[in-house]
Design a protein around this motif. Structure first.
Motif, PDB file in Angstrom:
ATOM      1  N   ILE A  70       0.733  -1.249   0.237  1.00  0.00           N
ATOM      2  CA  ILE A  70      -0.047  -0.014   0.080  1.00  0.00           C
ATOM      3  C   ILE A  70       1.023   1.224  -0.083  1.00  0.00           C
ATOM      4  O   ILE A  70       0.589   2.071  -0.592  1.00  0.00           O
ATOM      5  N   LYS A  71       1.933   1.081   0.845  1.00  0.00           N
ATOM      6  CA  LYS A  71       2.805   2.365   0.747  1.00  0.00           C
ATOM      7  C   LYS A  71       3.525   2.656  -0.526  1.00  0.00           C
ATOM      8  O   LYS A  71       3.619   3.790  -0.899  1.00  0.00           O
ATOM      9  N   GLN A  72       3.732   1.665  -1.134  1.00  0.00           N
ATOM     10  CA  GLN A  72       4.576   1.696  -2.353  1.00  0.00           C
ATOM     11  C   GLN A  72       3.451   2.196  -3.495  1.00  0.00           C
ATOM     12  O   GLN A  72       3.577   3.100  -4.240  1.00  0.00           O
ATOM     13  N   TYR A  73       2.324   1.917  -3.404  1.00  0.00           N
ATOM     14  CA  TYR A  73       1.143   2.117  -4.286  1.00  0.00           C
ATOM     15  C   TYR A  73       1.017   3.550  -4.026  1.00  0.00           C
ATOM     16  O   TYR A  73       0.692   4.448  -5.118  1.00  0.00           O
ATOM     17  N   ILE A  74       0.904   4.060  -2.778  1.00  0.00           N
ATOM     18  CA  ILE A  74       0.803   5.496  -2.625  1.00  0.00           C
ATOM     19  C   ILE A  74       1.696   6.469  -3.038  1.00  0.00           C
ATOM     20  O   ILE A  74       1.659   7.513  -3.625  1.00  0.00           O
TER      21      ILE A  74
END
Length: 135
Positions: free
Chosen positions: A122-126
């Motif tokens: 999720i962090k990478q996606y954001i």
């Protein structure tokens, strides 16, 4: 990952929770007819409050619940409703419990979110959103 999302008028969500709570003094009273009646009550209350009951298991001294709840309603309101209504009804229908317990449930419970992608994903996606918007 195949996630089924739900929505209300203004929120699309997937909020699944694992909840555990115990009878007062961790007494082993959730057996026999009490167990059967409590399962039915929890199913009914979840249905009334439009919470999806995914899994329910009762042990003699605690309850495990896997449920999906609208984030605008809140898991705390659902658990308060389940514990409050079930305590009142169960103690009325099984008067022997009133001599063993001042209330059916403890005030506390455990809750944890479940499902979804790992935090790193999720962090990478954001983080990648800013660069993907420029393209």
């Amino acid at each position: 990952m195949n996630t089924n999302y739900k929505s209300n008028n203004n929120v699309v969500y997937s909020c699944k929770y694992h909840v555990v709570w115990c009878p007062k003094y961790r007494r082993k009273v959730l057996v026999g007819e009490v167990e059967t009646r409590l399962k039915k009550l929890i199913q009914d209350i979840c249905g009334e409050l439009q919470a999806e009951l995914i899994e329910l298991e009762l042990m003699p001294d605690h309850v495990h619940l896997l449920v999906e709840v609208d984030p605008q309603f809140g898991i705390h309101k659902l658990i308060k409703a389940i514990k409050g209504r079930s305590s009142r009804i169960i103690r009325k229908e099984f008067p022997s419990l009133t001599t063993k317990l001042p209330t059916l449930w403890t005030n506390s419970y455990f809750v944890s979110t479940v499902g979804g992608a790992p935090i790193a994903v999720i962090k990478q996606y954001i983080e990648s959103q800013k660069t993907s918007q420029r393209r």
